[in-house]
Design a protein around this motif. Structure first.
Motif, short mmCIF file in Angstrom:
data_model
loop_
_atom_site.label_atom_id
_atom_site.label_comp_id
_atom_site.label_asym_id
_atom_site.label_seq_id
_atom_site.Cartn_x
_atom_site.Cartn_y
_atom_site.Cartn_z
N THR A 54 0.79 -1.14 -0.10
CA THR A 54 -0.04 -0.19 0.07
C THR A 54 0.86 1.10 0.09
OG1 THR A 54 -1.84 -1.22 1.08
CG2 THR A 54 -1.76 1.25 1.22
N GLU A 57 2.14 1.83 -3.23
CA GLU A 57 0.78 2.42 -4.27
C GLU A 57 0.61 4.05 -3.88
OE1 GLU A 57 -2.74 0.02 -4.63
OE2 GLU A 57 -1.70 -1.52 -3.51
N ALA A 61 0.91 6.93 -6.49
CA ALA A 61 -0.18 7.77 -6.78
C ALA A 61 0.07 9.23 -6.42
CB ALA A 61 -1.17 7.44 -5.87
N ASP A 66 -2.52 11.41 -8.48
CA ASP A 66 -3.77 10.62 -8.67
C ASP A 66 -4.40 10.47 -7.20
OD1 ASP A 66 -5.68 8.52 -8.65
OD2 ASP A 66 -4.20 7.16 -9.34
N LEU A 68 -7.45 9.98 -6.39
CA LEU A 68 -8.42 8.97 -6.50
C LEU A 68 -8.12 7.53 -5.76
CD1 LEU A 68 -11.42 7.93 -7.03
CD2 LEU A 68 -10.61 7.24 -9.24
N SER A 69 -6.74 7.34 -6.30
CA SER A 69 -5.98 5.99 -5.90
C SER A 69 -5.86 6.22 -4.41
CB SER A 69 -5.08 5.79 -6.49
OG SER A 69 -5.20 5.22 -7.92
N GLU A 70 -5.33 7.42 -3.84
CA GLU A 70 -4.97 7.64 -2.37
C GLU A 70 -6.27 7.66 -1.56
OE1 GLU A 70 -2.91 11.10 0.51
OE2 GLU A 70 -2.71 11.22 -1.74
N SER A 71 -7.12 8.25 -2.15
CA SER A 71 -8.73 7.90 -1.57
C SER A 71 -9.16 6.67 -1.30
CB SER A 71 -9.70 8.77 -2.16
OG SER A 71 -9.41 10.18 -2.23
N GLU A 72 -9.02 5.77 -2.41
CA GLU A 72 -9.07 4.39 -2.34
C GLU A 72 -8.46 3.72 -1.44
OE1 GLU A 72 -8.90 3.43 -6.35
OE2 GLU A 72 -10.89 3.84 -7.03
N LEU A 73 -7.08 3.82 -1.22
CA LEU A 73 -6.16 3.17 -0.38
C LEU A 73 -6.85 3.50 1.24
CD1 LEU A 73 -2.93 3.92 -2.01
CD2 LEU A 73 -4.13 1.73 -1.97
N GLU A 76 -9.68 1.74 1.86
CA GLU A 76 -9.40 0.33 2.29
C GLU A 76 -9.07 0.13 3.55
OE1 GLU A 76 -6.03 -2.95 0.64
OE2 GLU A 76 -6.69 -1.26 -0.69
#
Length: 139
Positions: A54, A57, A61, A66, A68-73, A76
């Protein structure tokens, strides 16, 4: 579900992902793995690997801009920590203490809810700050 558990998991998940990009990451990682080991000792090493993945990633990101990817991580890890607290509610207080130890302090005072923001604007500058999501539409 207890709203305090949900709130703690949300704060903890956000803090964990935020700390991944800081100098205190190794300490945070080790503490989180130790907490996990108490409930799921058979999965602690796997969790350590997942945290490292993570972090990679997150760094990629941020480098790519990015959000959006940080928000998704973040979402999670909020979910994982919520499930951990549901499985072992007694960990809540220990997780709170752990987060307080890692939280930045401003002039010796702990930041409220682990958030401390400072901004300065001059001329025609604007400052927008939020402790969570913020959407601004200007015409």
């Amino acid at each position: 579900m207890d709203p305090q558990v949900v709130d703690l998991a949300r704060t903890a998940g956000t803090t964990v992902v935020t700390l991944m990009a800081t100098d205190t990451w190794n300490r945070a990682r080790d503490g989180l793995v130790a907490l996990w080991r108490r409930v799921h000792p058979e999965r602690a090493d796997q969790l350590a690997d997942q945290l490292d993945a993570t972090r990679e990633e997150l760094v990629a990101a941020r480098h790519a801009g990015d959000e959006l990817s940080e928000s998704e991580l973040t979402a999670e890890w909020q979910s994982r920590l919520r499930r951990l607290l549901v499985a072992e509610p007694a960990l809540a207080e220990e997780l709170r203490r752990f987060l307080e130890e890692l939280a930045p302090a401003d002039a010796g005072q702990p930041a409220a809810d682990g958030i401390s923001m400072h901004a300065t604007a001059s001329g025609h500058g604007r400052v927008y700050q939020a402790g969570r999501d913020q959407h601004i539409t200007e015409g």
